[in-house]
Write a protein that holds these residues in place. Structure first.
Motif, PDB file in Angstrom:
ATOM      1  N   PHE A 533       0.818  -1.214   0.000  1.00 50.38           N
ATOM      2  CA  PHE A 533       0.000   0.000   0.000  1.00 50.38           C
ATOM      3  C   PHE A 533       0.858   1.273   0.000  1.00 50.38           C
ATOM      4  CE2 PHE A 533      -2.617   3.318   1.828  1.00 50.38           C
ATOM      5  CZ  PHE A 533      -3.869   3.100   1.279  1.00 50.38           C
ATOM      6  N   ALA A 534       1.842   1.387   0.924  1.00 48.90           N
ATOM      7  CA  ALA A 534       2.630   2.611   1.074  1.00 48.90           C
ATOM      8  C   ALA A 534       3.491   2.882  -0.156  1.00 48.90           C
ATOM      9  CB  ALA A 534       3.497   2.524   2.329  1.00 48.90           C
ATOM     10  N   THR A 535       4.086   1.844  -0.717  1.00 48.95           N
ATOM     11  CA  THR A 535       4.985   2.013  -1.858  1.00 48.95           C
ATOM     12  C   THR A 535       4.243   2.559  -3.068  1.00 48.95           C
ATOM     13  OG1 THR A 535       6.304   0.148  -1.049  1.00 48.95           O
ATOM     14  CG2 THR A 535       6.652   0.823  -3.331  1.00 48.95           C
ATOM     15  N   VAL A 536       3.023   2.089  -3.299  1.00 49.60           N
ATOM     16  CA  VAL A 536       2.244   2.512  -4.464  1.00 49.60           C
ATOM     17  C   VAL A 536       1.699   3.927  -4.291  1.00 49.60           C
ATOM     18  CG1 VAL A 536       0.131   2.077  -5.778  1.00 49.60           C
ATOM     19  CG2 VAL A 536       1.620   0.176  -5.112  1.00 49.60           C
ATOM     20  N   ASN A 537       1.300   4.275  -3.089  1.00 50.55           N
ATOM     21  CA  ASN A 537       0.517   5.495  -2.897  1.00 50.55           C
ATOM     22  C   ASN A 537       1.306   6.735  -2.484  1.00 50.55           C
ATOM     23  OD1 ASN A 537      -2.514   4.819  -3.208  1.00 50.55           O
ATOM     24  ND2 ASN A 537      -1.696   3.091  -2.034  1.00 50.55           N
ATOM     25  N   PHE A 538       2.553   6.583  -2.042  1.00 49.33           N
ATOM     26  CA  PHE A 538       3.314   7.752  -1.600  1.00 49.33           C
ATOM     27  C   PHE A 538       4.543   7.970  -2.479  1.00 49.33           C
ATOM     28  CE2 PHE A 538       0.880   6.418   2.058  1.00 49.33           C
ATOM     29  CZ  PHE A 538       0.351   7.619   2.505  1.00 49.33           C
ATOM     30  N   SER A 539       4.698   9.214  -2.897  1.00 52.37           N
ATOM     31  CA  SER A 539       5.842   9.561  -3.745  1.00 52.37           C
ATOM     32  C   SER A 539       7.112   9.578  -2.906  1.00 52.37           C
ATOM     33  CB  SER A 539       5.623  10.938  -4.377  1.00 52.37           C
ATOM     34  OG  SER A 539       5.633  11.940  -3.362  1.00 52.37           O
ATOM     35  N   HIS A 540       8.280   9.577  -3.616  1.00 50.69           N
ATOM     36  CA  HIS A 540       9.551   9.616  -2.903  1.00 50.69           C
ATOM     37  C   HIS A 540       9.672  10.897  -2.102  1.00 50.69           C
ATOM     38  CE1 HIS A 540      11.479   6.581  -5.931  1.00 50.69           C
ATOM     39  NE2 HIS A 540      10.509   6.071  -5.185  1.00 50.69           N
ATOM     40  N   GLU A 541       9.154  11.995  -2.637  1.00 45.08           N
ATOM     41  CA  GLU A 541       9.226  13.271  -1.927  1.00 45.08           C
ATOM     42  C   GLU A 541       8.431  13.214  -0.626  1.00 45.08           C
ATOM     43  OE1 GLU A 541      10.507  16.773  -0.816  1.00 45.08           O
ATOM     44  OE2 GLU A 541      11.225  15.697  -2.601  1.00 45.08           O
ATOM     45  N   GLU A 542       7.278  12.544  -0.646  1.00 45.28           N
ATOM     46  CA  GLU A 542       6.473  12.419   0.566  1.00 45.28           C
ATOM     47  C   GLU A 542       7.178  11.535   1.591  1.00 45.28           C
ATOM     48  OE1 GLU A 542       1.835  12.865  -0.833  1.00 45.28           O
ATOM     49  OE2 GLU A 542       2.920  11.055  -1.450  1.00 45.28           O
ATOM     50  N   ILE A 543       7.909  10.503   1.143  1.00 43.11           N
ATOM     51  CA  ILE A 543       8.672   9.651   2.050  1.00 43.11           C
ATOM     52  C   ILE A 543       9.757  10.485   2.740  1.00 43.11           C
ATOM     53  CG2 ILE A 543      10.133   7.602   2.247  1.00 43.11           C
ATOM     54  CD1 ILE A 543       7.268   6.961   1.438  1.00 43.11           C
ATOM     55  N   ILE A 544      10.467  11.332   1.956  1.00 43.26           N
ATOM     56  CA  ILE A 544      11.520  12.188   2.518  1.00 43.26           C
ATOM     57  C   ILE A 544      10.926  13.141   3.551  1.00 43.26           C
ATOM     58  CG2 ILE A 544      13.274  13.938   2.004  1.00 43.26           C
ATOM     59  CD1 ILE A 544      13.980  11.148   0.960  1.00 43.26           C
ATOM     60  N   ARG A 545       9.775  13.713   3.245  1.00 41.26           N
ATOM     61  CA  ARG A 545       9.134  14.642   4.187  1.00 41.26           C
ATOM     62  C   ARG A 545       8.765  13.934   5.489  1.00 41.26           C
ATOM     63  NH1 ARG A 545       4.348  17.343   1.156  1.00 41.26           N
ATOM     64  NH2 ARG A 545       3.982  18.188   3.249  1.00 41.26           N
ATOM     65  N   ALA A 546       8.311  12.674   5.416  1.00 44.03           N
ATOM     66  CA  ALA A 546       7.991  11.909   6.622  1.00 44.03           C
ATOM     67  C   ALA A 546       9.255  11.640   7.435  1.00 44.03           C
ATOM     68  CB  ALA A 546       7.322  10.600   6.233  1.00 44.03           C
ATOM     69  N   ILE A 547      10.375  11.350   6.723  1.00 45.63           N
ATOM     70  CA  ILE A 547      11.657  11.135   7.414  1.00 45.63           C
ATOM     71  C   ILE A 547      12.083  12.409   8.134  1.00 45.63           C
ATOM     72  CG2 ILE A 547      14.125  10.684   7.049  1.00 45.63           C
ATOM     73  CD1 ILE A 547      13.304   8.815   4.744  1.00 45.63           C
ATOM     74  N   LYS A 548      11.919  13.558   7.457  1.00 45.23           N
ATOM     75  CA  LYS A 548      12.279  14.848   8.073  1.00 45.23           C
ATOM     76  C   LYS A 548      11.466  15.104   9.330  1.00 45.23           C
ATOM     77  CE  LYS A 548      13.963  17.268   3.952  1.00 45.23           C
ATOM     78  NZ  LYS A 548      13.743  18.412   3.043  1.00 45.23           N
ATOM     79  N   LYS A 549      10.191  14.795   9.297  1.00 40.89           N
ATOM     80  CA  LYS A 549       9.333  14.994  10.466  1.00 40.89           C
ATOM     81  C   LYS A 549       9.810  14.138  11.637  1.00 40.89           C
ATOM     82  CE  LYS A 549       4.964  16.447   8.400  1.00 40.89           C
ATOM     83  NZ  LYS A 549       4.841  17.669   9.263  1.00 40.89           N
ATOM     84  N   TYR A 550      10.186  12.908  11.350  1.00 35.92           N
ATOM     85  CA  TYR A 550      10.643  12.013  12.410  1.00 35.92           C
ATOM     86  C   TYR A 550      11.952  12.527  13.015  1.00 35.92           C
ATOM     87  CZ  TYR A 550      12.440   7.920  14.802  1.00 35.92           C
ATOM     88  OH  TYR A 550      12.968   7.078  15.755  1.00 35.92           O
ATOM     89  N   ILE A 551      12.900  12.919  12.142  1.00 39.04           N
ATOM     90  CA  ILE A 551      14.198  13.419  12.626  1.00 39.04           C
ATOM     91  C   ILE A 551      14.002  14.695  13.429  1.00 39.04           C
ATOM     92  CG2 ILE A 551      16.394  14.434  11.872  1.00 39.04           C
ATOM     93  CD1 ILE A 551      16.450  12.372   9.630  1.00 39.04           C
ATOM     94  N   SER A 552      13.083  15.556  12.975  1.00 39.38           N
ATOM     95  CA  SER A 552      12.811  16.799  13.700  1.00 39.38           C
ATOM     96  C   SER A 552      12.336  16.512  15.119  1.00 39.38           C
ATOM     97  CB  SER A 552      11.762  17.613  12.952  1.00 39.38           C
ATOM     98  OG  SER A 552      11.418  18.778  13.680  1.00 39.38           O
ATOM     99  N   ASP A 553      11.552  15.440  15.301  1.00 40.87           N
ATOM    100  CA  ASP A 553      11.044  15.092  16.630  1.00 40.87           C
ATOM    101  C   ASP A 553      12.082  14.332  17.462  1.00 40.87           C
ATOM    102  OD1 ASP A 553       8.650  16.271  16.072  1.00 40.87           O
ATOM    103  OD2 ASP A 553       7.596  14.396  15.576  1.00 40.87           O
ATOM    104  N   ASN A 554      13.171  13.883  16.809  1.00 40.14           N
ATOM    105  CA  ASN A 554      14.205  13.118  17.512  1.00 40.14           C
ATOM    106  C   ASN A 554      15.589  13.708  17.200  1.00 40.14           C
ATOM    107  OD1 ASN A 554      12.677  10.454  18.560  1.00 40.14           O
ATOM    108  ND2 ASN A 554      11.888  11.004  16.534  1.00 40.14           N
TER     109      ASN A 554
END
Length: 656
Positions: A533-554
Motif C-alpha cells: 500500500f505505502a509504496t504505491v501510494n506515496f511519492s519519494h518526496e512524501e517519504i523524505i518529508r515523513a523522514i524529516k518529520k521524524y528526525i525533527s522530533d528526535n
C-alpha cells in the motif's frame, strides 16, 4: 334448516379439501386446549384467563357464525375405531395427520351444524342453542383387562399391554389460521363490548354453571348462604347488561375475514407455500407436517426422504394445472383477502405497522419469542407475505392474476420474495439504511495490517466524516489468508465491504484474484497494490518529508547527520526495485530506531497535510476506494429520493 345444511356442506367440502388436495403434506389441526395454550403464552389480558371462559367464547363465536370448528371429533365409548389404534399413541391427546381419514371412514368426524341442529329463526335461536350440550371435556377411562389364564403372570412391568382406553368425548378442532381470526376479534375493546351485552351474559352464565370448578363452587356457596338461586343470579347479570346491539354484530362480521370459501382456498395456497405460524415455540403442531412419515423417528429417515420426493412430484404436477385448480373467482377472493389483511396491518398497533418491513427480516427463532398483539401482528404479516409468495409461483409459471379496474399490473408487488441471494442482501442493505439501523461498520474497508489501517483511518476521517453512510477501516491482522473469514464478512455481516490486500509478489496476482472471485467478491470490491500500500501510494518526496518529520522530533539522535540521511534516502529510493517496499528500506536501512507502525504515523501526517492543501489530487487508492464509497452514497440518496417521491405521489392521490 336449509341454511344450516348449506353451511354443513361447506365445512364438509373444506374437510375433504384438507384430506385430499395434498395427500403428502398438510397443516396439523389444533383443539381448544392447544388454542388456549397459545393464547395464554401470548400474555394478552382480555378477561379470558381461564380455559372455561375461552371455551365459552369460542362457542359464542360458533353460535353467531364468526368462527366455526374446522371439524368435530365425536369419540363414543368403546367405538370400534379405538380398537384399531395403538394404545400407546393415546389418540385422544394427539390426533396424527394420518388418523383423520380413518376417523372419517369410521364416522367419528362431524361438523358444527350437524351436531347442534339449531333452529336459525331469531326468536328461538339463542334459547335452542343454550339448551344443547355444552362443549364437553375429556372423559377417558383406563381399565385393566387381563385374560384369566394370564392373571398369575401379570406384573407391573407387563401391565401396560393389557390397559384398555375407553373414551367418550366430543372434541373441537381448528385450523391454526382460525386462531389468528379469533385474535382479530379480541383486539381493542371488542371483548368488553361483547361481554356487556345481555345476549352474551345469558349465554355465558348458563354455560359457566355447567363447569364444575373452584370459581363456580364458590359462587354456588355464596348463593346458598343468601338463599338465592342460580336462575336469579343469571337474571341479575342479564338485567345489568346492555341491550343487544345489532351494530355490534355488524362490527364483528366486518372483521370476520376467514369465510369458509377463504379457508378452503388457504388450504390450497399453503400446500404450495408451506408457511408456519409463530407460537412462542410452544406448539410444534401448528406447523406443516408429513401425513405418512414421522421425521422424529430415527428409523424413518428414508421414508421422510421418500416423502420429500413424493411431495416434489406432486408440486411439479400441480404447477401444470394451477389454472384449473384456481378459478378467476378464487383469485379475486384471494386478492380481497390480501387487501383485508393489509387493512388490519395498519390498525391500532401503536405504530408497529410502520415497521412491517423490519419485522419481516427478523429471524424466525426471534419472532417466535414475541408476545402480545405483536405476535398477532407477525402472524398477519406471515399470511400477507405468503399470499404474495403464491402470486410469485403463478408468475414463474407464466400466469397472471386478474388485473383490477384501472390497473394493468398485478394487485400487489412482493417486496420480500427474492429470486436470488444477491437480491435479498441488496434489499436488506437498503432497508437498514432507510430505517437508519445500520451499525457503525455499515461500510467496512478491510486492510491487511496495522500500517495500512493508519493511512486509511486518517483518510476516511478527512474525506468521509460528514457523510450519512459511516465508513471505517478494519485491520485483518493476519486473517487475510483465511478466505472463509473474508467470505463471512462479505456475505453475512455486510455486503458493503472493501478489501485491501498487499500483492507481495507479481506472480501471485492470478491466484489471489481467482480466490476472491470464488468467494463471490467482485472486482470493484477489492484493491491489490503491488508490492504494498505505502509504496504505491506515496511519492519519494512524501517519504523524505515523513523522514524529516521524524528526525525533527528526535533531533538528539540525528544531530549533524540530517542532510546525509536525506541524501542517502533520495539515492536509495531512486534505486528501488519493483518488488521492494519503502517501509522496509526506511526502517531497515535509513532510520534504524523506528518500526513500521511508527513510520506509518509520520507518513499519514504528510498525507493529511496534502489533503488539506490540495484540490482533491488523488492518491492511487483514492480512485478505487473512493469510487466504491461514492457508489454506495449515490445508491443511498437515490433510494431516499425514491422514498420521498413515493410520499409525494401518495399525498397527491389523497389531496382532493
Amino acid at each position: 334448516m336449509a341454511d344450516s345444511e348449506t353451511k354443513s356442506n361447506n365445512y364438509r367440502e373444506i374437510f375433504e379439501e384438507y384430506l385430499n388436495y395434498c395427500p403428502i403434506y398438510a397443516r396439523e389441526l389444533i383443539d381448544l386446549k392447544d388454542m388456549f395454550i397459545w393464547y395464554s403464552k401470548l400474555k394478552i389480558k382480555r378477561g379470558f384467563e381461564r380455559f372455561e371462559d375461552f371455551c365459552i367464547l369460542m362457542e359464542w363465536y360458533n353460535f353467531i357464525g364468526l368462527i366455526k370448528p374446522f371439524c368435530v371429533a365425536k369419540f363414543p365409548k368403546n367405538h370400534p375405531f379405538l380398537q384399531c389404534i395403538n394404545d400407546k399413541e393415546v389418540l385422544i391427546n394427539r390426533v396424527t395427520l394420518n388418523s383423520w381419514k380413518k376417523m372419517d371412514d369410521f364416522g367419528i368426524i362431524d361438523f358444527p351444524e350437524e351436531i347442534y341442529n339449531i333452529d336459525t329463526t331469531e326468536e328461538s335461536k339463542l334459547n335452542n342453542f343454550i339448551e344443547t350440550d355444552f362443549w364437553n371435556h375429556q372423559k377417558i377411562e383406563h381399565t385393566l383387562e387381563v385374560p384369566e389364564e394370564k392373571k398369575t403372570e401379570i406384573s407391573e412391568t407387563t401391565e401396560e399391554k393389557y390397559i384398555k382406553i375407553s373414551i367418550e368425548e366430543t372434541r373441537y378442532y381448528y385450523h391454526p389460521i382460525q386462531f389468528i381470526q379469533a385474535m382479530t376479534l379480541m383486539r381493542g375493546d371488542s371483548l368488553s363490548l361483547l361481554s356487556n351485552r345481555s345476549h352474551f351474559e345469558k349465554f355465558y352464565w348458563i354455560r359457566r354453571f355447567r363447569f364444575d370448578d373452584y370459581v363456580i363452587n364458590r359462587i354456588k356457596e355464596s348463593l346458598k348462604s343468601k338463599n338465592n338461586s342460580i336462575e336469579e343470579f343469571i337474571q341479575m347479570k342479564v338485567d345489568s347488561a346492555k341491550n343487544y346491539n345489532l351494530l355490534r354484530e355488524i362490527f364483528y362480521v366486518q372483521y370476520c375475514w376467514l369465510k369458509p370459501d377463504i379457508l378452503r382456498l388457504w388450504i390450497r395456497v399453503e400446500s404450495f407455500t408451506r408457511p408456519f405460524f409463530y407460537t412462542l415455540g410452544s406448539n410444534p403442531r401448528v406447523n406443516m407436517s408429513w401425513r405418512k412419515y414421522d421425521p422424529w423417528v430415527r428409523d424413518d429417515n428414508k421414508n421422510v426422504q421418500d416423502g420429500i420426493s413424493e411431495y416434489n412430484n406432486w408440486y411439479d404436477k400441480k404447477l401444470k394445472s394451477l389454472s384449473s385448480d384456481f378459478s378467476t373467482d378464487d383469485l379475486k377472493t384471494l386478492r380481497d383477502l390480501y387487501k383485508k389483511i393489509e387493512c388490519l396491518l395498519v390498525g391500532n398497533f401503536d405504530g408497529l405497522e410502520k415497521i412491517v418491513d423490519i419485522l419481516s427480516i427478523i429471524k424466525p427463532s426471534k419472532k417466535k419469542k414475541l408476545k402480545g398483539f405483536l405476535n398477532y401482528l407477525m402472524n398477519l404479516i406471515q399470511i400477507s407475505r405468503y399470499l404474495e409468495a403464491f402470486t410469485k409461483i403463478w408468475e414463474k409459471n407464466g400466469l397472471q392474476f386478474p388485473a383490477e379496474k384501472e390497473k394493468a399490473t398485478d394487485f400487489w408487488k412482493p417486496n420480500f420474495y427474492f429470486d436470488t441471494e444477491e437480491e435479498f442482501y441488496e434489499h436488506l442493505d437498503n432497508l437498514l439504511l432507510d430505517y437508519g439501523l445500520t451499525p457503525k461498520n455499515s461500510v467496512i474497508i478491510f486492510v491487511e495490517g496495522s500500517t495500512d489501517y493508519i493511512f486509511l483511518r486518517e483518510w476516511l476521517y478527512m474525506v468521509y466524516y460528514i457523510i450519512g453512510v459511516p465508513v471505517i477501516a478494519v485491520p485483518l491482522n493476519g486473517k487475510s489468508r483465511d478466505f472463509l473469514f473474508i467470505e463471512y464478512y462479505f456475505k453475512v455481516i455486510s455486503k458493503r465491504s472493501f478489501l485491501v490486500l498487499d500483492l507481495d509478489k507479481k506472480e501471485s496476482l492470478p491466484g489471489k484474484v481467482a480466490n476472491l472471485k470464488d468467494k463471490g467478491i467482485p472486482e470493484e470490491n477489492y484493491y491489490l497494490p503491488y508490492p504494498d500500500f505505502a509504496t504505491v501510494n506515496f511519492s519519494h518526496e512524501e517519504i523524505i518529508r515523513a523522514i524529516k518529520k521524524y528526525i525533527s522530533d528526535n533531533e538528539e539522535s540525528y544531530e549533524g547527520k540530517e542532510e546525509e540521511i536525506y541524501d542517502q534516502a533520495r539515492k536509495r529510493l531512486s534505486e528501488m526495485k519493483d518488488e521492494e517496499k519503502v517501509e522496509d528500506i526506511v526502517t531497515d536501512e535509513i532510520l534504524f530506531g523506528i518500526n513500521k507502525k511508527e513510520f506509518s504515523e509520520y507518513l499519514s501526517k504528510v498525507m493529511v497535510e496534502q489533503l488539506q492543501k490540495r484540490d482533491r489530487t488523488k492518491y492511487d487508492f483514492e480512485i478505487k476506494i473512493g469510487n466504491f464509497i461514492n457508489n454506495i452514497i449515490t445508491q443511498k440518496f437515490q433510494a431516499y429520493q425514491e422514498y420521498l417521491d413515493r410520499i409525494d405521489t401518495n399525498s397527491a392521490k389523497k389531496d382532493p
